[in-house]
Scaffold this motif. Structure first.
Motif, PDB file in Angstrom:
ATOM      1  N   VAL A  73     -14.266   5.897   5.060  1.00 46.29           N
ATOM      2  CA  VAL A  73     -14.570   6.049   6.489  1.00 46.29           C
ATOM      3  C   VAL A  73     -13.391   5.489   7.286  1.00 46.29           C
ATOM      4  CG1 VAL A  73     -16.123   5.390   8.349  1.00 46.29           C
ATOM      5  CG2 VAL A  73     -17.038   5.854   6.050  1.00 46.29           C
ATOM      6  N   PRO A  74     -12.804   6.255   8.176  1.00 47.62           N
ATOM      7  CA  PRO A  74     -11.629   5.769   8.917  1.00 47.62           C
ATOM      8  C   PRO A  74     -11.932   4.506   9.726  1.00 47.62           C
ATOM      9  CG  PRO A  74     -11.867   8.141   9.171  1.00 47.62           C
ATOM     10  CD  PRO A  74     -13.125   7.650   8.519  1.00 47.62           C
ATOM     11  N   ALA A  75     -10.974   3.604   9.747  1.00 45.28           N
ATOM     12  CA  ALA A  75     -11.089   2.405  10.570  1.00 45.28           C
ATOM     13  C   ALA A  75     -10.941   2.779  12.043  1.00 45.28           C
ATOM     14  CB  ALA A  75     -10.019   1.391  10.183  1.00 45.28           C
ATOM     15  N   ALA A  76     -11.463   1.927  12.910  1.00 47.56           N
ATOM     16  CA  ALA A  76     -11.382   2.174  14.350  1.00 47.56           C
ATOM     17  C   ALA A  76     -10.048   1.661  14.890  1.00 47.56           C
ATOM     18  CB  ALA A  76     -12.539   1.486  15.064  1.00 47.56           C
ATOM     19  N   ILE A  77      -9.200   2.577  15.339  1.00 45.71           N
ATOM     20  CA  ILE A  77      -7.972   2.230  16.049  1.00 45.71           C
ATOM     21  C   ILE A  77      -7.973   3.077  17.319  1.00 45.71           C
ATOM     22  CG2 ILE A  77      -5.450   2.222  16.017  1.00 45.71           C
ATOM     23  CD1 ILE A  77      -5.536   1.914  13.017  1.00 45.71           C
ATOM     24  N   ASP A  78      -8.111   2.423  18.442  1.00 38.00           N
ATOM     25  CA  ASP A  78      -8.334   3.120  19.716  1.00 38.00           C
ATOM     26  C   ASP A  78      -7.024   3.700  20.240  1.00 38.00           C
ATOM     27  OD1 ASP A  78      -9.397   4.088  22.021  1.00 38.00           O
ATOM     28  OD2 ASP A  78      -9.514   2.145  23.037  1.00 38.00           O
ATOM     29  N   LEU A 125      -2.855   8.903  19.941  1.00 35.81           N
ATOM     30  CA  LEU A 125      -1.531   9.219  19.403  1.00 35.81           C
ATOM     31  C   LEU A 125      -1.562   9.216  17.870  1.00 35.81           C
ATOM     32  CD1 LEU A 125       0.607   6.909  21.714  1.00 35.81           C
ATOM     33  CD2 LEU A 125       0.150   9.362  22.004  1.00 35.81           C
ATOM     34  N   PRO A 126      -0.579   9.855  17.227  1.00 32.09           N
ATOM     35  CA  PRO A 126      -0.461   9.738  15.773  1.00 32.09           C
ATOM     36  C   PRO A 126      -0.312   8.273  15.376  1.00 32.09           C
ATOM     37  CG  PRO A 126       0.997  11.448  16.616  1.00 32.09           C
ATOM     38  CD  PRO A 126       0.476  10.724  17.812  1.00 32.09           C
ATOM     39  N   VAL A 127      -0.966   7.895  14.261  1.00 26.95           N
ATOM     40  CA  VAL A 127      -0.934   6.508  13.802  1.00 26.95           C
ATOM     41  C   VAL A 127       0.049   6.380  12.643  1.00 26.95           C
ATOM     42  CG1 VAL A 127      -2.250   4.647  12.725  1.00 26.95           C
ATOM     43  CG2 VAL A 127      -3.286   6.025  14.555  1.00 26.95           C
ATOM     44  N   VAL A 128       1.057   5.536  12.843  1.00 26.40           N
ATOM     45  CA  VAL A 128       2.013   5.187  11.796  1.00 26.40           C
ATOM     46  C   VAL A 128       1.597   3.817  11.271  1.00 26.40           C
ATOM     47  CG1 VAL A 128       4.415   4.669  11.264  1.00 26.40           C
ATOM     48  CG2 VAL A 128       3.853   6.523  12.859  1.00 26.40           C
ATOM     49  N   LEU A 129       1.232   3.750  10.006  1.00 24.61           N
ATOM     50  CA  LEU A 129       0.675   2.528   9.431  1.00 24.61           C
ATOM     51  C   LEU A 129       1.679   1.862   8.500  1.00 24.61           C
ATOM     52  CD1 LEU A 129      -1.772   0.621   8.788  1.00 24.61           C
ATOM     53  CD2 LEU A 129      -2.376   2.243   6.972  1.00 24.61           C
ATOM     54  N   CYS A 130       1.826   0.559   8.650  1.00 29.96           N
ATOM     55  CA  CYS A 130       2.629  -0.250   7.728  1.00 29.96           C
ATOM     56  C   CYS A 130       1.756  -1.378   7.209  1.00 29.96           C
ATOM     57  CB  CYS A 130       3.867  -0.811   8.428  1.00 29.96           C
ATOM     58  SG  CYS A 130       4.883  -1.868   7.363  1.00 29.96           S
ATOM     59  N   ARG A 178      -5.772  -7.721   6.378  1.00 29.44           N
ATOM     60  CA  ARG A 178      -6.923  -6.827   6.288  1.00 29.44           C
ATOM     61  C   ARG A 178      -7.308  -6.604   4.827  1.00 29.44           C
ATOM     62  NH1 ARG A 178      -7.767  -4.116  11.462  1.00 29.44           N
ATOM     63  NH2 ARG A 178      -9.389  -2.938  10.360  1.00 29.44           N
ATOM     64  N   THR A 179      -8.605  -6.496   4.613  1.00 31.76           N
ATOM     65  CA  THR A 179      -9.109  -6.148   3.281  1.00 31.76           C
ATOM     66  C   THR A 179      -9.613  -4.706   3.241  1.00 31.76           C
ATOM     67  OG1 THR A 179     -11.294  -7.036   3.838  1.00 31.76           O
ATOM     68  CG2 THR A 179      -9.739  -8.527   2.746  1.00 31.76           C
ATOM     69  N   ASP A 180      -9.632  -4.023   4.383  1.00 28.81           N
ATOM     70  CA  ASP A 180     -10.129  -2.641   4.459  1.00 28.81           C
ATOM     71  C   ASP A 180      -8.968  -1.648   4.521  1.00 28.81           C
ATOM     72  OD1 ASP A 180      -9.309  -3.444   6.968  1.00 28.81           O
ATOM     73  OD2 ASP A 180     -10.862  -2.310   8.036  1.00 28.81           O
ATOM     74  N   VAL A 181      -8.011  -1.810   3.613  1.00 28.53           N
ATOM     75  CA  VAL A 181      -6.823  -0.956   3.644  1.00 28.53           C
ATOM     76  C   VAL A 181      -7.193   0.507   3.453  1.00 28.53           C
ATOM     77  CG1 VAL A 181      -4.648  -0.419   2.469  1.00 28.53           C
ATOM     78  CG2 VAL A 181      -5.264  -2.798   2.931  1.00 28.53           C
ATOM     79  N   ALA A 182      -8.171   0.802   2.616  1.00 29.88           N
ATOM     80  CA  ALA A 182      -8.569   2.200   2.400  1.00 29.88           C
ATOM     81  C   ALA A 182      -9.017   2.848   3.705  1.00 29.88           C
ATOM     82  CB  ALA A 182      -9.683   2.274   1.360  1.00 29.88           C
ATOM     83  N   ARG A 183      -9.725   2.111   4.548  1.00 29.03           N
ATOM     84  CA  ARG A 183     -10.172   2.647   5.830  1.00 29.03           C
ATOM     85  C   ARG A 183      -9.009   2.824   6.797  1.00 29.03           C
ATOM     86  NH1 ARG A 183     -14.419  -0.400   8.711  1.00 29.03           N
ATOM     87  NH2 ARG A 183     -14.608   1.613   9.793  1.00 29.03           N
ATOM     88  N   LEU A 184      -8.041   1.919   6.741  1.00 27.82           N
ATOM     89  CA  LEU A 184      -6.850   2.080   7.574  1.00 27.82           C
ATOM     90  C   LEU A 184      -6.062   3.314   7.150  1.00 27.82           C
ATOM     91  CD1 LEU A 184      -5.623  -1.636   7.764  1.00 27.82           C
ATOM     92  CD2 LEU A 184      -6.749  -0.326   9.578  1.00 27.82           C
ATOM     93  N   LEU A 185      -5.953   3.532   5.850  1.00 32.13           N
ATOM     94  CA  LEU A 185      -5.254   4.708   5.348  1.00 32.13           C
ATOM     95  C   LEU A 185      -5.954   5.992   5.804  1.00 32.13           C
ATOM     96  CD1 LEU A 185      -4.439   3.479   1.742  1.00 32.13           C
ATOM     97  CD2 LEU A 185      -2.783   3.884   3.558  1.00 32.13           C
ATOM     98  N   ALA A 186      -7.283   5.959   5.809  1.00 26.17           N
ATOM     99  CA  ALA A 186      -8.043   7.136   6.234  1.00 26.17           C
ATOM    100  C   ALA A 186      -7.808   7.458   7.706  1.00 26.17           C
ATOM    101  CB  ALA A 186      -9.531   6.923   5.961  1.00 26.17           C
ATOM    102  N   ALA A 203      -4.150   8.081  -1.490  1.00 29.01           N
ATOM    103  CA  ALA A 203      -4.920   8.602  -0.363  1.00 29.01           C
ATOM    104  C   ALA A 203      -4.391   9.944   0.137  1.00 29.01           C
ATOM    105  CB  ALA A 203      -4.914   7.587   0.783  1.00 29.01           C
ATOM    106  N   GLY A 204      -3.289  10.423  -0.455  1.00 34.01           N
ATOM    107  CA  GLY A 204      -2.743  11.711  -0.063  1.00 34.01           C
ATOM    108  C   GLY A 204      -1.975  11.709   1.234  1.00 34.01           C
ATOM    109  N   LEU A 205      -1.401  10.556   1.597  1.00 36.12           N
ATOM    110  CA  LEU A 205      -0.649  10.451   2.850  1.00 36.12           C
ATOM    111  C   LEU A 205       0.850  10.593   2.611  1.00 36.12           C
ATOM    112  CD1 LEU A 205      -2.503   7.498   4.553  1.00 36.12           C
ATOM    113  CD2 LEU A 205      -2.287   9.804   5.481  1.00 36.12           C
ATOM    114  N   PRO A 206       1.580  11.172   3.564  1.00 38.74           N
ATOM    115  CA  PRO A 206       3.037  11.166   3.455  1.00 38.74           C
ATOM    116  C   PRO A 206       3.564   9.746   3.660  1.00 38.74           C
ATOM    117  CG  PRO A 206       2.372  12.007   5.592  1.00 38.74           C
ATOM    118  CD  PRO A 206       1.108  11.822   4.796  1.00 38.74           C
TER     119      PRO A 206
END
Length: 391
Positions: A206-211, A214-219, A276-284, A308-311
Motif C-alpha cells: 500500500v503506497p505511503a502517504a506523501i502529500d 509531483l513525481p516522487v524521487v525517493l532516496c 523509516r521501517t515502511d520502505v516497501a510502502r515508500l517504494l510503492a 519493487a520494479g522501480l527505475p
C-alpha cells in the motif's frame, strides 16, 4: 574481477552434493539498528533457523530495531556488553572483561561456525574464536576499504584478524576485488555471496502517504556525508524548467541540518522523512529511486527498489553496477550534472523507465532471493567444516 563460478567453486560444492552442515552457528555484529548489514544478518539468521540450524545473534554494543524481529522468529540475541568509543574503538578495561565473557560464551556454546560482520566484529571475533577453539571462523566483508587506507592501526588489526580467519565472504565482486587489491588476501580465502531479498520485497504494498502531485524521487539512505545527498539536492535543483519533482529522503543522520539549509537555499521540494521501517510502502509511492553514494558495497536500498520494479538512478560505485548495469542508470559519483541528466531521462520517458523496472525486477528475483543467499551460506559452512575435520 572474480567470476561467480570461479569464486564459489572454492567454497561451494556442486549441487547434488550436500556436505554435512553445521549444527550451531553464531552470527556476530556490533548492533542491530536500521542498517543494510543488520538486515542481512537478520535474514540469514531466520533462514538458518528454518533449515534446522541452532542459530544465535551476538551483539558487541547494543541491540536495535532488528532485535524484536529476531526474537519473534525464535532467534536468541545475546548482548556481550562491549562499550563503544566515539573517537575509535579501544580495548578499555570494561571491554577486556567483555572479551573474556565472549570467550567463555563461545566455549560454553561450542558453535561449529562463528560468522562475524563488519570491522569491529571480526577483529574481536578472530582472537576469541581461536582461544575458544571454534572450528570455523568466517568474516563478512560488506564495503570497500577506502576509509582504512590512511589508518595503519586499523589495517594492521584487520590483517591480523584475517590471518586467523578461515574465509572472507564479500557481498559484491567489487568488494572482493578491493580486498584482493589492497590487503593481499589469497584468492582461495575469499568468496562472494550477494545479499538476499525476502518474498515480501517482491509483494505489492500500500503506497505511503506523501502529500504531493509531483513525481516522487525517493532516496533511502542514512544522512551521512558519504551517501552524497548534497549532490542529489544540487541535481534536483538543476532539473530543467517544467520538470519539478518532490524529493523524499528516508533516513536519519548527522547531515540533516546542513541538507535542510541547502534545500531552503535552492528552493526545492525536499521531504525529510527520518528513519523509516515502511520502505516497501515508500517504494510503492515513488516514481524513481536514486542513490548518489560516493562509496558503497552492495546497496540494500537499490536491491529493494529493483524488486519493487522501480527505475533506479545511482552513482557507479562499489557493487551498484553489478546490480543495475543495463537495468538502471549509472552516473559518475559526485557529479550533480550527470545525476540530473539521469533523473531527467527517467522522468521524461515513461516507457524507458518501465523497461528498466521490469528488467531489474526479473533479474533480482532470479539472483537476489534470500533462499539462495542462505543456501550458499549453509553449503559454505558445511564445506569449511569438512575441510577442518579432514585436517
Amino acid at each position: 574481477m572474480l567470476s561467480d563460478e570461479r569464486t564459489l567453486s572454492r567454497t561451494v560444492p556442486p549441487r547434488g552434493e550436500s556436505p554435512a552442515g553445521p549444527a550451531r552457528v553464531l552470527l556476530l555484529i556490533g548492533q542491530l539498528g536500521l542498517g543494510g548489514t543488520e538486515k542481512q544478518v537478520a535474514l540469514l539468521a531466520r533462514g538458518l533457523r528454518t533449515r534446522g540450524i541452532d542459530v544465535r545473534v551476538l551483539v558487541l554494543f547494543e541491540g536495535g530495531a532488528w532485535e524484536n524481529d529476531l526474537n519473534a522468529a525464535g532467534v536468541p540475541v545475546v548482548h556481550l556488553g562491549f562499550h563503544r568509543r566515539v573517537a575509535g574503538w579501544r580495548m578499555l578495561p570494561g571491554n577486556l572483561a567483555a572479551f573474556r565473557r565472549f570467550v567463555r560464551h563461545l566455549r560454553r556454546m561450542r558453535p561449529d561456525v562463528l560468522h562475524a560482520f563488519l570491522y569491529h566484529s571480526y577483529v574481536t571475533a578472530a582472537p576469541a574464536a581461536r582461544l575458544a577453539r571454534v572450528p570455523v571462523l568466517v568474516a563478512g566483508r560488506r564495503s570497500l576499504g577506502d576509509y582504512k587506507q590512511e589508518r595503519r592501526a586499523l589495517l594492521a588489526a584487520e590483517r591480523a584478524a584475517t590471518s586467523l580467519t578461515d574465509l572472507l565472504i564479500a557481498n559484491a565482486h567489487s568488494v572482493a576485488d578491493d580486498t584482493l587489491r589492497h590487503e593481499g588476501v589469497p584468492p582461495r580465502k575469499l568468496t562472494v555471496v550477494y545479499n538476499g531479498l525476502p518474498d515480501s520485497a517482491f509483494a505489492p504494498a500500500v503506497p505511503a502517504a506523501i502529500d504531493t502531485d509531483l513525481p516522487v524521487v525517493l532516496c533511502v539512505a542514512n544522512l551521512k556525508r558519504y551517501k552524497g545527498h548534497r549532490y542529489l539536492l544540487d541535481a534536483v535543483a538543476r532539473l530543467r524548467p517544467g520538470l519539478p519533482c518532490t524529493l523524499a529522503l528516508a533516513g536519519a543522520g548527522p547531515e540533516r541540518p546542513a541538507l535542510e539549509r541547502q534545500a531552503d537555499r535552492l528552493g526545492i521540494d525536499v521531504r525529510f522523512l527520518g528513519a523509516r521501517t515502511d520502505v516497501a510502502r515508500l517504494l510503492a509511492r515513488a516514481d524513481v529511486v536514486v542513490l548518489p553514494s560516493l562509496h558503497e558495497g552492495m546497496s540494500n536500498a537499490v536491491m529493494e527498489a529493483m524488486a519493487a520494479g522501480l527505475p533506479v538512478v545511482a552513482s557507479d560505485v562499489g557493487g551498484t553496477a553489478e546490480l543495475i548495469r543495463d537495468r538502471g542508470v549509472l552516473v559518475p559519483p559526485a557529479d550533480a550534472g550527470a545525476l540530473a541528466a539521469g533523473l531527467e531521462r527517467v522522468l521524461t520517458d515513461p516507457a524507458f523507465a518501465a523497461r528498466l523496472g521490469e528488467r531489474a525486477r526479473a533479474w533480482s528475483r532470479e539472483h537476489l532471493h534470500v533462499d539462495g543467499m542462505v543456501d550458499q551460506h549453509v553449503r559454505i559452512y558445511g564445506e569449511l567444516l569438512e575441510r577442518r575435520c579432514a585436517e
